[in-house]
Design a protein around this motif. Structure first.
Motif, mmCIF file in Angstrom:
data_model
loop_
_atom_site.group_PDB
_atom_site.id
_atom_site.type_symbol
_atom_site.label_atom_id
_atom_site.label_comp_id
_atom_site.label_asym_id
_atom_site.label_seq_id
_atom_site.Cartn_x
_atom_site.Cartn_y
_atom_site.Cartn_z
ATOM 1 N N GLU A 48 20.188 -61.387 -18.761
ATOM 2 C CA GLU A 48 19.941 -61.313 -17.171
ATOM 3 C C GLU A 48 20.264 -60.748 -16.514
ATOM 4 O O GLU A 48 19.423 -59.420 -14.945
ATOM 5 N N LEU A 49 21.336 -60.336 -16.374
ATOM 6 C CA LEU A 49 22.128 -58.563 -15.796
ATOM 7 C C LEU A 49 22.070 -57.738 -16.291
ATOM 8 O O LEU A 49 21.006 -56.566 -15.294
ATOM 9 N N ASP A 50 20.922 -57.586 -17.320
ATOM 10 C CA ASP A 50 20.403 -55.673 -17.848
ATOM 11 C C ASP A 50 18.925 -55.783 -17.069
ATOM 12 O O ASP A 50 18.437 -55.123 -16.586
ATOM 13 N N ALA A 51 17.728 -57.741 -16.477
ATOM 14 C CA ALA A 51 16.781 -57.608 -15.750
ATOM 15 C C ALA A 51 16.952 -57.299 -15.135
ATOM 16 O O ALA A 51 16.018 -56.165 -14.190
ATOM 17 N N LEU A 52 18.330 -58.284 -14.071
ATOM 18 C CA LEU A 52 18.727 -57.197 -12.578
ATOM 19 C C LEU A 52 19.001 -56.341 -12.476
ATOM 20 O O LEU A 52 18.358 -55.272 -11.151
ATOM 21 N N LYS A 53 19.629 -55.495 -13.587
ATOM 22 C CA LYS A 53 19.547 -53.287 -13.656
ATOM 23 C C LYS A 53 18.418 -53.045 -12.796
ATOM 24 O O LYS A 53 18.395 -51.708 -12.663
ATOM 25 N N ILE A 54 17.918 -53.533 -14.199
ATOM 26 C CA ILE A 54 16.371 -52.850 -13.688
ATOM 27 C C ILE A 54 15.670 -53.465 -12.787
ATOM 28 O O ILE A 54 15.133 -52.252 -12.425
ATOM 29 N N LYS A 55 15.989 -54.409 -12.392
ATOM 30 C CA LYS A 55 14.627 -54.019 -10.783
ATOM 31 C C LYS A 55 16.025 -53.494 -10.048
ATOM 32 O O LYS A 55 14.594 -53.011 -9.085
ATOM 33 N N VAL A 56 16.890 -53.625 -9.650
ATOM 34 C CA VAL A 56 17.590 -52.280 -8.490
ATOM 35 C C VAL A 56 17.315 -50.745 -9.411
ATOM 36 O O VAL A 56 16.860 -50.592 -8.528
ATOM 37 N N LEU A 57 17.368 -50.835 -10.259
ATOM 38 C CA LEU A 57 16.310 -49.227 -10.574
ATOM 39 C C LEU A 57 15.172 -49.048 -10.290
ATOM 40 O O LEU A 57 14.959 -47.879 -9.600
ATOM 41 N N ASN A 58 14.026 -49.666 -10.202
ATOM 42 C CA ASN A 58 13.287 -50.221 -9.750
ATOM 43 C C ASN A 58 12.590 -49.469 -8.419
ATOM 44 O O ASN A 58 12.435 -48.815 -7.892
ATOM 45 N N ALA A 59 13.886 -50.325 -7.932
ATOM 46 C CA ALA A 59 13.892 -50.625 -6.183
ATOM 47 C C ALA A 59 14.383 -49.241 -5.118
ATOM 48 O O ALA A 59 14.342 -48.919 -4.817
ATOM 49 N N ALA A 107 29.547 -60.996 -10.784
ATOM 50 C CA ALA A 107 31.173 -61.796 -10.877
ATOM 51 C C ALA A 107 31.238 -63.036 -11.354
ATOM 52 O O ALA A 107 31.893 -63.320 -11.459
ATOM 53 N N ALA A 108 30.004 -63.742 -11.480
ATOM 54 C CA ALA A 108 29.991 -64.389 -11.972
ATOM 55 C C ALA A 108 29.853 -64.622 -13.531
ATOM 56 O O ALA A 108 30.730 -65.841 -14.189
ATOM 57 N N ALA A 109 29.380 -64.046 -13.971
ATOM 58 C CA ALA A 109 29.172 -63.336 -15.454
ATOM 59 C C ALA A 109 30.902 -62.846 -15.660
ATOM 60 O O ALA A 109 31.151 -64.045 -16.318
ATOM 61 N N LEU A 110 31.279 -62.051 -15.160
ATOM 62 C CA LEU A 110 32.606 -61.857 -15.373
ATOM 63 C C LEU A 110 34.303 -62.941 -15.264
ATOM 64 O O LEU A 110 34.999 -63.535 -15.850
ATOM 65 N N ASN A 146 22.389 -58.327 -7.492
ATOM 66 C CA ASN A 146 23.547 -57.880 -9.255
ATOM 67 C C ASN A 146 24.756 -58.307 -9.103
ATOM 68 O O ASN A 146 25.378 -58.578 -10.448
ATOM 69 N N GLN A 147 24.906 -58.008 -7.727
ATOM 70 C CA GLN A 147 27.311 -57.786 -7.971
ATOM 71 C C GLN A 147 27.288 -58.841 -8.142
ATOM 72 O O GLN A 147 28.555 -59.427 -8.332
ATOM 73 N N ALA A 148 26.857 -60.025 -7.005
ATOM 74 C CA ALA A 148 26.979 -61.437 -8.143
ATOM 75 C C ALA A 148 26.974 -62.449 -9.191
ATOM 76 O O ALA A 148 27.510 -62.117 -9.157
#
Length: 270
Positions: free
Chosen positions: A17-28, A265-268, A260-262
């Motif tokens: 999920e984090l990777d998917a969010l990271k990809i969305k961030v990079l695309n954005a 933080a939640a995963a950690l 993504n940051q949230a």
């Protein structure tokens, strides 16, 4: 063992999920960079077209002022031509009247001279008769003498008047000569300005006249102004749309970064 696998599965899911969010961030982020480049390019384009529009506005104002000036000059030249024609016609008419007056004066003077001669002869005869006949009164001789003097004075005055008439006629002839040169030249000047003949018809070189050239310059400036204005408005519109898209992309990127940051933080925290 099952507990470890479950924990490992949960970790992998979160990582995915984090990777998917990271990809969305990079695309954005890529979208934002794309829109930033577009906005930068359109900003430069808009500034360039704004300069074109400003120059076209100045050119149109200059062309309009030139057109107004030549219209004023043409009107003054037209007034000069019309006034010159009127003045010439009036001078010719005045000359004709003066000729008639001079002719009339000559007739009057001829008659006065004849009358003076008759009176003078009569005075001579009466004086001679007086010497022969004392009954002829001195008053009659005095009256005839006075009449003779008056007749001679009338001739003298009429001659002065006739001379004044001739002088005025000579001056009028000079004015007529000047006017006869002025009014065709004034029409010639009007022709140079407008490219038209005395009767108002166009000349062969009408398009080389000052009026035509400045009118064409103004018409061209009007067209250039309209094109520059449209191009400037289009550029402003394009920049506005691109700026809106950039703002949306930046908002979306901020939202994804925050999400993504949230999520990290939640995963950690788990």
């Amino acid at each position: 063992m099952k507990t470890d696998l479950k924990r490992y599965g949960i970790t992998e899911k979160k990582k995915s999920e984090l990777d998917a969010l990271k990809i969305k961030v990079l695309n954005a982020q890529h979208k934002v960079e794309q829109f930033e480049a577009i906005v930068t390019s359109l900003t430069e384009k808009s500034e360039m077209f704004e300069q074109f529009y400003a120059a076209a506005t100045t050119n149109r104002e200059t062309a309009l002022n030139n057109k107004k000036l030549v219209d004023e000059v043409i009107q003054n030249a037209r007034n000069l031509a019309q006034n010159s024609t009127i003045a010439y016609d009036e001078i010719v008419a005045a000359d004709t009247k003066m000729e008639a007056v001079a002719s009339h004066f000559k007739t009057v003077i001829d008659e006065l001279i004849y009358s003076a001669e008759i009176i003078n002869k009569l005075a001579t005869t009466v004086i001679r008769k007086k010497a022969q006949n004392e009954l002829i009164s001195d008053e009659l001789i005095s009256m005839i003498g006075t009449a003779g003097k008056d007749a001679n004075n009338a001739v003298a005055v009429s001659l002065v008047a006739l001379e004044s008439t001739f002088t005025a006629q000579a001056s009028n002839i000079q004015s007529e000569a000047a006017a006869s040169l002025q009014y065709p030249k004034s029409y010639k000047l009007l022709g140079v300005l407008t490219g038209r003949k005395f009767n108002g018809s166009k000349t062969e070189d009408h398009e080389s006249s000052i009026e035509y050239q400045l009118n064409q310059a103004y018409n061209n400036a009007q067209l250039d102004y309209a094109k520059a204005k449209k191009a400037n408005n289009d550029a402003i519109s394009e920049l506005g749309k691109a700026t809106i898209m950039l703002n949306k992309a930046e908002i979306k990127l901020s939202s994804l970064v925050a999400g993504n940051q949230a999520a990290i933080a939640a995963a950690l925290a788990s």
